[in-house]
Design an enzyme around this catalytic site. Structure first.
Site, PDB file in Angstrom:
ATOM      1  N   HIS A 149       0.797  -1.232   0.000  1.00  0.00           N
ATOM      2  CA  HIS A 149       0.000   0.000   0.000  1.00  0.00           C
ATOM      3  C   HIS A 149       0.830   1.283   0.000  1.00  0.00           C
ATOM      4  CE1 HIS A 149      -3.154  -2.765   0.358  1.00  0.00           C
ATOM      5  NE2 HIS A 149      -3.503  -2.617   1.618  1.00  0.00           N
ATOM      6  N   ASP A 201      -1.964  -0.264  -7.073  1.00  0.00           N
ATOM      7  CA  ASP A 201      -2.055  -0.613  -5.664  1.00  0.00           C
ATOM      8  C   ASP A 201      -3.409  -1.258  -5.408  1.00  0.00           C
ATOM      9  OD1 ASP A 201      -2.428  -0.451  -2.766  1.00  0.00           O
ATOM     10  OD2 ASP A 201      -0.737   0.921  -2.755  1.00  0.00           O
ATOM     11  N   GLU A 311     -13.772  -7.723   5.097  1.00  0.00           N
ATOM     12  CA  GLU A 311     -14.283  -6.343   5.163  1.00  0.00           C
ATOM     13  C   GLU A 311     -15.016  -5.961   3.877  1.00  0.00           C
ATOM     14  OE1 GLU A 311     -10.710  -4.060   5.998  1.00  0.00           O
ATOM     15  OE2 GLU A 311     -10.932  -4.434   8.135  1.00  0.00           O
ATOM     16  N   CYS A 329     -14.700   3.576   8.141  1.00  0.00           N
ATOM     17  CA  CYS A 329     -14.051   4.098   6.933  1.00  0.00           C
ATOM     18  C   CYS A 329     -14.906   3.878   5.691  1.00  0.00           C
ATOM     19  CB  CYS A 329     -12.686   3.442   6.741  1.00  0.00           C
ATOM     20  SG  CYS A 329     -11.372   4.107   7.787  1.00  0.00           S
ATOM     21  N   CYS A 404      -7.048   3.119  11.018  1.00  0.00           N
ATOM     22  CA  CYS A 404      -7.488   3.901   9.861  1.00  0.00           C
ATOM     23  C   CYS A 404      -8.700   4.771  10.179  1.00  0.00           C
ATOM     24  CB  CYS A 404      -7.792   2.972   8.696  1.00  0.00           C
ATOM     25  SG  CYS A 404      -8.945   1.635   9.090  1.00  0.00           S
TER      26      CYS A 404
END
Length: 660
Positions: A149, A201, A311, A329, A404
């Site tokens: 990442h 990415d 997720e 998020c 995050c």
């Protein structure tokens, strides 16, 4: 495609370029001055953001920057190669906060400059910056695009730099971000371009950041690079998995899938690119995928993400309760995507979903005191829930190994005023209702409207024209999707406003305005019971309570004498309101009639399943009596806004209530 608008003068996270093709653009310098969101933002400014540097220090993020800059000895700290992104999200939040000034801004500015200095010192000569790989972790630069990442971190760095530049005019962080973007542009490109790597990415983020860097600098190559990264998804470069949005090219996709945050960051970038390039295929795909998400894969709270293990989105209508992921998020990503589509198309539906997500799926992610957080936001916590103490806990946590969400919440709250209004060159559109001051463009002149409201506590919204050109212009007010009854009247006479045209979610008033004109919009906030599409198996036979934009829930602390797994609601009992200024920072509770069921014993006393009496061919009256619940006990149910749950105790909670 929508028409070309003039370049935006907005100072928020989204600023349209000079050739943007969109129905709307953000307004310049909006402000929020009082009411619900001011209270939440004050906590963000006074508690959450100031504690950021201490938490980043204790987690090792700042140590890592000093480590790779040669200013500190030791080992890399942290579990993941993307911990730098937490620093950048905090810098973005702090920058938006600095734009508002106020008490403590001097100390905050000093902290921002100190941490920007750490970031600049850590950057390599060629522009590369990622402390995990610089510290010798992993196999080297860009060796693990699935999990490393580096570009995800670069995206958050760019967004922080743009925010800092727009908020303060400072150049140092923007220079760091441009050097990293320039480096990336020498490394990534299609086969035959001379760049060594043709890939992307696996966690999108750099794409929409590059679009914003183009908007800030005017450098076309940043927009082109963003387009390249979006285009490379779906060609098997990351294993062809839905998890990485690599199963099918975006323009061909028919539903959202895979990791929810990754999917929605990618779609936000697609909407940005459609806005800047005018590409119909990208715009069409963005709207098609939003529709699939909103109609089949979004929870009542606006939360998205059905699965804990990856997720990710589930199948259509797979919307569990206690196992709902609904990452904070992901709620933020949904808001960002929807806002870009609202600007691109001018349609109110996107701001409807923003409102639902803001007040529920997003806001539940931070405690009322601004100190603790939720990574996941389930719609039920069962009696006897055992907390595993990890990031996926249904209990509020001070910080996370993968942190995050907290700085992501901070940056959205700090920039929230920029998601409330827009202009189309012929007036002002109010997408969300908060006390403040909003300026639209009316054929080159300013049209300024102030809003005074306690929304969502009540539905009264007072609108005052502060400045107006001599020519007519249009004030557009969003009528929320949930609202069945509303009125718009003159404040001085109480008479209905003539010529107000309602359609497609907007109430538009076109006239020649004068400074001092006042209107009152009143939205009916009567509480209501809602049910889900019958294809949502998890909540078939259940109902939930809403009032205005707020979803409500039950908490065990309000229902002594037992848990919530055996509680049902009686739809025949009218819902009533009770104002509780003493509770949870001041809320309006909803009272409902219900029952606490007493489970019937089975013949054997241990097996939890039994035949329905009317379906059993061998049932006798005695046998039926033995297997029929006793009806339970009538109780009064007290429902609180979902955003306020888990602020008093660690007991059970539920949104959907059985009606049987």
């Amino acid at each position: 495609m929508s028409r070309t608008l003039s370049a935006s003068t907005a100072t928020g996270p989204v600023r349209l370029g000079p050739q943007a093709r969109a129905a709307l653009r953000p307004t310049a310098a909006p402000t929020v001055t009082a009411g619900f969101w001011t209270d939440r933002r004050s906590t963000n400014a006074g508690v959450s953001i100031p504690q950021g540097p201490e938490l980043l220090e204790s987690a090792g993020n700042l140590h890592n920057l000093r480590l790779v800059a040669g200013k500190e000895d030791g080992a890399f700290e942290g579990h993941y190669p993307f911990v730098d992104s937490d620093v950048y999200k905090w810098l973005e939040a702090a920058s938006w906060q600095l734009a508002q000034g106020g008490a403590g801004s001097g100390e905050l500015a000093a902290e921002v400059e100190r941490i920007i200095g750490l970031v600049a010192d850590a950057q390599e000569e060629d522009g590369y910056l990622n402390t995990w790989f610089q510290a010798g972790k992993g196999e080297g630069r860009y060796s693990d695009l699935r999990w490393g990442h580096e570009l995800y971190c670069a995206g958050h760095l760019i967004q922080a730099a743009v925010a800092h530049h727009r908020a303060t005019g400072g150049e140092q962080l923007l220079t760091v971000a441009r050097r990293f973007a320039d480096h990336i542009d020498t490394v990534f490109g299609p086969e035959g371009s001379g760049r060594p790597i043709d890939s992307f990415d696996a966690h999108p983020e750099v794409e929409t950041a590059l679009v914003e860097l183009y908007r800030e600098t005017g450098e076309q190559r940043y927009l082109d690079l963003a387009g390249y990264f979006v285009d490379r998804h779906g060609h098997g470069l990351q294993g062809g998995e839905p998890y990485c949005q690599d199963r099918v090219p975006l323009r061909e996709a028919d539903t959202v899938e895979g990791h929810a945050v990754r999917q929605l960051y990618l779609l936000a970038a697609a909407a940005d690119l459609a806005t800047e390039t005018g590409e119909e295929a990208l715009a069409t795909a963005s709207e098609r995928l939003w529709h699939a998400m909103a109609t089949t894969k979004t929870h009542l709270t606006g939360g998205v993400g059905a699965h804990h293990d990856k997720e990710d989105f589930g199948d259509p209508y797979e919307l569990p309760n206690e196992r709902a992921y609904c990452e904070t998020c992901a709620a933020i990503a949904s808001i960002q995507f929807s806002w870009r589509l609202a600007l691109l198309t001018g349609r109110a539906r996107y701001s409807d979903l923003i409102e639902r997500t803001l007040f529920n799926g997003f806001l539940a992610g931070v405690s009322l005191d601004g100190e603790t957080w939720l990574y996941v936001n389930p719609l039920q916590v069962r009696d006897g829930y055992v907390d595993d103490g990890g990031d996926q806990s249904s209990r509020r946590t001070r910080w996370f190994r993968c942190a995050c969400c907290p700085p992501n919440v901070m940056r959205l709250l700090a920039s929230l005023e920029h998601y409330l209004s827009s202009t189309d060159g012929h007036g002002l559109q109010l997408h969300q209702y908060a006390s403040g001051r909003f300026t639209g463009d009316a054929d080159g002149a300013s049209a300024v409207v102030s809003v005074n409201t306690e929304y969502p506590r009540d539905g009264l919204i007072r609108l005052t024209v502060e400045e107006s050109p001599e020519q007519p212009w249009t004030l557009s007010l969003r009528i929320p999707e949930w609202c069945d009854s509303w009125t718009l009247r003159h404040a001085d006479t109480g008479a209905p406003v003539a010529g107000a045209a309602a359609g497609e979610g907007w109430l538009r008033v076109e006239r020649t305005w004068a400074a001092g004109d006042e209107l009152v919009l009143e939205l009916d906030l009567a509480p209501r019971l809602v049910v889900a599409d019958p294809r949502v198996d998890a909540v078939r036979g259940c109902a939930a309570i809403e009032r205005g934009p707020l979803v409500y829930c039950l908490e065990q602390v309000d229902h002594p004498g037992g848990g919530l797994d055996d509680v049902s609601i009686d739809p025949a009992v009218p819902l009533t309101l009770k104002d509780r200024p003493d509770l949870l920072g001041g809320v309006v509770t909803v009272l409902a009639g219900g029952h606490r069921r007493t489970p019937a014993p089975t013949a054997s006393g241990w097996w939890p399943y039994r035949a329905r009496p009317e379906a059993s061919a061998t049932s006798t009256s005695d046998h039926t009596s033995e297997h029929t619940p006793d009806g339970g006990t009538a109780i009064e149910l007290t429902a609180i806004p979902y955003y306020a749950w888990a602020n008093r105790s660690s007991g059970a909670m539920r949104v959907w209530l059985p009606t049987d």
